[in-house]
Design an enzyme around this catalytic site. Structure first.
Site, PDB file in Angstrom:
ATOM      1  N   SER A 228      84.967 -51.987 -77.110  1.00 28.38           N
ATOM      2  CA  SER A 228      84.484 -51.394 -75.754  1.00 28.38           C
ATOM      3  C   SER A 228      83.948 -52.264 -74.684  1.00 28.38           C
ATOM      4  O   SER A 228      83.290 -53.212 -75.316  1.00 28.38           O
ATOM      5  CB  SER A 228      83.462 -50.330 -76.286  1.00 28.38           C
ATOM      6  OG  SER A 228      82.739 -49.971 -74.994  1.00 28.38           O
TER       7      SER A 228
ATOM      8  N   TYR B 214      74.841 -48.251 -80.072  1.00 24.32           N
ATOM      9  CA  TYR B 214      76.470 -47.821 -80.255  1.00 24.32           C
ATOM     10  C   TYR B 214      77.014 -49.404 -79.904  1.00 24.32           C
ATOM     11  O   TYR B 214      78.106 -49.795 -80.356  1.00 24.32           O
ATOM     12  CB  TYR B 214      76.789 -47.023 -79.172  1.00 24.32           C
ATOM     13  CG  TYR B 214      78.221 -46.942 -78.786  1.00 24.32           C
ATOM     14  CD1 TYR B 214      79.277 -46.648 -79.596  1.00 24.32           C
ATOM     15  CD2 TYR B 214      78.631 -47.238 -77.446  1.00 24.32           C
ATOM     16  CE1 TYR B 214      80.559 -46.668 -79.306  1.00 24.32           C
ATOM     17  CE2 TYR B 214      79.837 -47.436 -77.147  1.00 24.32           C
ATOM     18  CZ  TYR B 214      80.874 -47.146 -77.952  1.00 24.32           C
ATOM     19  OH  TYR B 214      82.325 -47.055 -77.544  1.00 24.32           O
TER      20      TYR B 214
ATOM     21  N   LYS C 251      79.521 -52.488 -82.127  1.00 25.64           N
ATOM     22  CA  LYS C 251      80.876 -52.937 -81.331  1.00 25.64           C
ATOM     23  C   LYS C 251      80.883 -54.495 -81.505  1.00 25.64           C
ATOM     24  O   LYS C 251      81.940 -55.150 -81.996  1.00 25.64           O
ATOM     25  CB  LYS C 251      81.137 -52.387 -80.105  1.00 25.64           C
ATOM     26  CG  LYS C 251      81.423 -50.935 -79.891  1.00 25.64           C
ATOM     27  CD  LYS C 251      82.685 -50.429 -80.754  1.00 25.64           C
ATOM     28  CE  LYS C 251      83.156 -49.080 -80.880  1.00 25.64           C
ATOM     29  NZ  LYS C 251      84.148 -48.539 -81.665  1.00 25.64           N
TER      30      LYS C 251
HETATM   31  C1  UD1 Z   1      80.185 -45.681 -72.379  1.00 20.54           C
HETATM   32  C2  UD1 Z   1      80.352 -47.008 -72.437  1.00 20.54           C
HETATM   33  C3  UD1 Z   1      81.854 -47.025 -72.855  1.00 20.54           C
HETATM   34  C4  UD1 Z   1      81.915 -45.930 -74.104  1.00 20.54           C
HETATM   35  C5  UD1 Z   1      81.316 -44.615 -73.721  1.00 20.54           C
HETATM   36  C6  UD1 Z   1      81.529 -43.983 -74.821  1.00 20.54           C
HETATM   37  C7  UD1 Z   1      79.296 -48.691 -71.083  1.00 20.54           C
HETATM   38  C8  UD1 Z   1      79.587 -49.511 -69.650  1.00 20.54           C
HETATM   39  N1  UD1 Z   1      80.402 -47.803 -71.340  1.00 20.54           N
HETATM   40  O1  UD1 Z   1      80.501 -45.142 -71.058  1.00 20.54           O
HETATM   41  O2  UD1 Z   1      82.271 -48.255 -73.312  1.00 20.54           O
HETATM   42  O3  UD1 Z   1      83.262 -45.920 -74.803  1.00 20.54           O
HETATM   43  O4  UD1 Z   1      80.100 -44.577 -73.263  1.00 20.54           O
HETATM   44  O5  UD1 Z   1      80.862 -42.523 -74.708  1.00 20.54           O
HETATM   45  O6  UD1 Z   1      78.404 -48.722 -71.770  1.00 20.54           O
HETATM   46  N2  UD1 Z   1      77.306 -39.764 -65.552  1.00 20.54           N
HETATM   47  C9  UD1 Z   1      76.717 -38.630 -64.722  1.00 20.54           C
HETATM   48  N3  UD1 Z   1      76.535 -37.321 -65.124  1.00 20.54           N
HETATM   49  C10 UD1 Z   1      77.000 -37.148 -66.321  1.00 20.54           C
HETATM   50  C11 UD1 Z   1      77.544 -38.014 -67.231  1.00 20.54           C
HETATM   51  C12 UD1 Z   1      77.711 -39.166 -66.754  1.00 20.54           C
HETATM   52  O7  UD1 Z   1      76.319 -38.975 -63.622  1.00 20.54           O
HETATM   53  O8  UD1 Z   1      76.845 -35.946 -66.713  1.00 20.54           O
HETATM   54  C13 UD1 Z   1      77.584 -41.055 -65.147  1.00 20.54           C
HETATM   55  C14 UD1 Z   1      76.846 -41.999 -66.053  1.00 20.54           C
HETATM   56  O9  UD1 Z   1      75.687 -42.433 -65.501  1.00 20.54           O
HETATM   57  C15 UD1 Z   1      77.662 -43.160 -65.866  1.00 20.54           C
HETATM   58  C16 UD1 Z   1      79.254 -42.734 -65.569  1.00 20.54           C
HETATM   59  O10 UD1 Z   1      78.745 -41.497 -65.234  1.00 20.54           O
HETATM   60  O11 UD1 Z   1      77.330 -43.734 -64.467  1.00 20.54           O
HETATM   61  C17 UD1 Z   1      80.168 -42.801 -66.536  1.00 20.54           C
HETATM   62  O12 UD1 Z   1      79.511 -42.065 -67.799  1.00 20.54           O
HETATM   63  P1  UD1 Z   1      80.092 -41.816 -69.103  1.00 20.54           P
HETATM   64  O13 UD1 Z   1      81.341 -41.059 -68.855  1.00 20.54           O
HETATM   65  O14 UD1 Z   1      79.306 -41.235 -69.883  1.00 20.54           O
HETATM   66  O15 UD1 Z   1      80.696 -43.286 -69.686  1.00 20.54           O
HETATM   67  P2  UD1 Z   1      79.720 -44.632 -69.705  1.00 20.54           P
HETATM   68  O16 UD1 Z   1      78.419 -44.094 -70.329  1.00 20.54           O
HETATM   69  O17 UD1 Z   1      80.294 -45.569 -68.779  1.00 20.54           O
END
Ligand code: UD1
Length: 355
Positions: free
Chosen positions: A143, A168, A172
């Protein structure tokens, strides 16, 4: 030219591949199931190892429709070496793609022991069985989380000082290191470490897609469930980051593009001049903010999405997107699909789930 399937005509190559069984751990999961479809399309015979703890029968049903037959599925835990032995004992296993792992960043902060035990334990168990059966090819599901917040963007595979922001992420890093060590100890072992950015979307047929258990942690499933009326509103986790619109920036990659990269990586490991153990970024190279995802989703869905701005989420980095040049140059892979197509497929899948 190295002696690989590429040396033959297409038909011969396809026959040779069909004889090649590939074990796919976590093959009923989100990325795993899409990879099973692409492996079959490329002529391999995928064998699924999945205890369905983070998946559902529905994924297997979707695979059965897409493959035209039920996939060979062994409902076992990868950490159960005796059960894994029985799968490998059928012989002629060409290689393994290892997806099976826990993946919720927030949960890993609350339950680190579960993450270290399951993610590292399943890999050590798998490697022990592979060693006993002389299987020496592994594609590993890593990841972009290994980079933490990179100093330079887009981030490439040589970024220094990997500092993940969650247990997590550290699992990795540890698994990648374990595979490097195995490659040093056994010069015949080959591994591709695939560093995914943010996989989204679903198969365009809408037969398979993401099946989050309970309340989704990830952005796109939450957006889709909100659009479907299953959630009241989306909470945007922070709008005060140093990014163009204040919300976090990620590199969202279509899951089918990602799945195809696994097939390319597996083929690459057959090449005489393939790197013995190397990491590859799998992303589009484009960063999109959370608010861009919300706006594009609204266009795809055709109506406004209820959302509110909340505080930052613990463990989130401000911005990360890929330099995927190496995957292009070495694997011959490049992402074909953009954010809009990914969201269209995610929405089609969500609607199928509701029907
Ligand atoms: C993270 C990991 C990714 C991993 C994944 C597994 C990092 C950079 N990435 O992705 O490698 O495969 O988790 O689950 O560590 N968000 C909102 N509201 C929500 C949900 C998410 O605003 O309800 C925002 C988060 O704050 C983030 C973005 O959307 O900024 C993406 O979030 P998400 O889809 O959870 O993925 P990552 O955390 O980036």
């Amino acid at each position: 030219m190295p002696w690989t399937h590429r040396s033959f005509g297409d038909a011969t190559a396809s026959i040779l591949r069909r004889m090649r069984k590939v074990i796919v751990t976590g093959g009923a999961g989100y990325i795993g199931s899409h990879t099973v479809v692409e492996l079959a399309a490329a002529g391999y015979t995928p064998i699924l190892v999945d205890d369905l703890r983070n998946s559902q029968e529905r994924a297997v049903e979707g695979l059965t429709t897409l493959l035209g037959r039920a996939p060979e599925l062994h409902r076992i835990d990868c950490a159960d070496q005796a059960a894994l032995e029985r799968v490998f004992a059928q012989g002629r296993i060409d290689g393994v793609i290892h997806f099976a792992a826990e993946k919720a960043v927030g949960e890993s902060v609350a339950e680190p022991l579960k993450y270290y035990t399951n993610n590292i334990g399943s890999l050590t168990s798998l490697l022990a069985v592979m060693e006993r059966h002389g299987v020496r090819k592994l594609v590993f599901s890593s990841s972009c989380t290994v980079y933490g917040q990179p100093e330079k963007l887009p981030v490439d595979e040589n970024a220094p000082d990997h500092h993940p922001t969650s247990p997590y992420g550290f699992t990795k890093v540890v698994c990648e290191q374990l595979l490097r060590d195995v490659c040093v100890a056994d010069p015949a072992f080959r591994a591709a470490l695939l560093r995914y950015f943010n996989p989204i979307g679903a198969h365009p047929s809408a037969h398979i897609g993401e099946l989050p258990l309970g309340v989704p942690n990830n952005l796109v499933p939450f957006v889709m469930q909100t659009a479907a009326g299953l959630r009241d509103q989306l909470v945007v986790h922070g709008d005060d980051y140093h990014t163009p619109d204040g919300s976090c920036v990620r590199d969202y990659i279509h899951v089918v593009d990602l799945a195809q990269a696994h097939v390319k990586a597996l083929a690459m490991l057959d090449e005489a001049n393939a790197p013995q153990c190397d990491a590859f970024n799998l992303g589009t190279g484009h960063g999109h903010s959370v608010m861009e995802v919300v706006r594009t989703s609204e266009e795809v869905i055709g109506r406004k999405l209820p959302y509110t701005i909340g505080p930052r989420r613990a463990g989130d980095v401000a911005s990360v997107y890929a330099d995927a040049t190496k995957a292009h140059e070495v694997l011959g892979w490049i992402a074909q699909l953009g954010l809009r197509e990914s969201l269209e497929d995610a929405w089609r899948w969500q609607q199928r789930l509701e029907s």
